[in-house]
Design a protein around this motif. Structure first.
Motif, PDB file in Angstrom:
ATOM      1  N   ASP A 275     -53.359  29.060 -70.876  1.00 37.55           N
ATOM      2  CA  ASP A 275     -54.794  28.856 -71.064  1.00 37.55           C
ATOM      3  C   ASP A 275     -55.000  27.925 -72.263  1.00 37.55           C
ATOM      4  O   ASP A 275     -54.738  28.289 -73.408  1.00 37.55           O
ATOM      5  N   GLU A 276     -55.461  26.701 -71.999  1.00 40.44           N
ATOM      6  CA  GLU A 276     -55.640  25.698 -73.059  1.00 40.44           C
ATOM      7  C   GLU A 276     -56.629  26.169 -74.124  1.00 40.44           C
ATOM      8  O   GLU A 276     -56.415  25.937 -75.323  1.00 40.44           O
ATOM      9  N   ALA A 277     -57.709  26.839 -73.698  1.00 39.78           N
ATOM     10  CA  ALA A 277     -58.719  27.296 -74.655  1.00 39.78           C
ATOM     11  C   ALA A 277     -58.136  28.335 -75.603  1.00 39.78           C
ATOM     12  O   ALA A 277     -58.409  28.321 -76.818  1.00 39.78           O
ATOM     13  N   PHE A 278     -57.311  29.240 -75.064  1.00 35.72           N
ATOM     14  CA  PHE A 278     -56.682  30.274 -75.892  1.00 35.72           C
ATOM     15  C   PHE A 278     -55.715  29.644 -76.902  1.00 35.72           C
ATOM     16  O   PHE A 278     -55.707  30.003 -78.090  1.00 35.72           O
ATOM     17  N   LEU A 279     -54.937  28.690 -76.432  1.00 35.26           N
ATOM     18  CA  LEU A 279     -53.979  28.039 -77.325  1.00 35.26           C
ATOM     19  C   LEU A 279     -54.694  27.268 -78.426  1.00 35.26           C
ATOM     20  O   LEU A 279     -54.247  27.249 -79.584  1.00 35.26           O
TER      21      LEU A 279
END
Length: 280
Positions: free
Chosen positions: A82-86
């Motif tokens: 998940d790009e947003a989480f990273l």
């Protein structure tokens, strides 16, 4: 108090008072700095040893994020894709002079900071470091980089690793401030101690000596109408007492001589008066 005793006390003050005040200042500054670091970086219970060990403090700063990644590895491994989480994790790490790197297989799928090929090659392999502890290790040939590794497996079975990389070159402002404050406080404490010692020695030794010097100049000029005030019980005080006795003796002798001269003048005057008187 004897001069020898005063010198011993002065030596003890010069040695032990600055040491005691510096230790007291160190404890106070450490407490203030620990509170500031805990508020700024979200660290719980900063250890005193960490204030003088930037690497240890930087390691402690990323402990919470490291634990969060370990929980994600077990409960929600899909978040590593998940790009947003990273991005959220990396933003939190940037406030701690760190960044996040995620690897899938042999390919870097996310990096919070530009990395060179040599930096990527230095990353440990899957399972190479201890995943159970949050202790950071130095990357080989990169002693200014501190790294923590969390290994996991993607849903498709591919081996993955998340790295928290911290730059030890970036000095923490609070540690710099602590060192500067300690240096300033040390100079200030030495200045105050020296000032106190000068005042004490001046009152007990230099001031009486100057009074004796003034008294000697008065006696040299023939002025005996003064009094030497004796203060203290040291050798200088005894000298003042002796000097005052000498002054009184000189004054008494001078007054007695003056009285004798007056009597002689009166006697001569009477004799002269008798000689001038005619005999009847």
């Amino acid at each position: 108090m004897k001069i020898k005793t005063k010198l011993v006390i002065a030596l003890c003050i010069i040695i032990f008072v600055p040491i005691g005040l510096i230790c007291f200042s160190l404890v106070g500054f450490q407490w203030i700095q620990k509170q500031a670091i805990e508020r700024t970086y979200g660290i719980k219970k900063v250890e005193s040893a960490s204030l003088t060990n930037p690497v240890r403090l930087l390691d402690q700063m990323t402990e919470e994020v490291f634990k969060e990644l370990q929980i994600v590895r077990v409960r929600a491994v899909a978040k590593f894709e998940d790009e947003a989480f990273l991005e959220e994790i990396n933003t939190a790490l940037q406030e701690k002079h760190s960044y996040l790197v995620v690897r899938k297989g042999n390919e870097i799928v996310y990096t919070g900071k530009d990395m060179t090929v040599s930096d990527v090659d230095l990353l440990p392999h899957y399972g190479e470091t201890d995943k159970a502890t949050g202790t950071g290790i130095h990357l080989e040939s990169q002693k200014d980089m501190l790294m923590k590794q969390v290994d996991f497996q993607y849903k498709d079975g591919t081996e993955g690793s998340a790295f928290i990389i911290t730059s030890t070159k970036e000095a923490i402002p609070e540690i710099k401030g602590l060192m500067i404050e300690l240096a300033i406080s040390g100079v200030f404490i030495l200045f105050i101690t020296a000032f106190m010692m000068y005042g004490w020695l001046y009152r007990s030794m230099i001031h009486p000596i100057r009074r004796l010097q003034t008294a000697a100049e008065n006696i040299r000029e023939g002025n005996l109408d003064f009094e030497i005030n004796t203060e203290g019980t040291d050798e200088i005080g005894d000298l003042c007492v002796t000097f005052e006795k000498m002054r009184k003796r000189l004054k008494d002798n001078a007054e007695e001589k003056l009285r004798n001269e007056q009597k002689n003048r009166e006697l001569i005057s009477n004799i002269a008066h008798d000689l001038k008187t005619p005999i009847t």
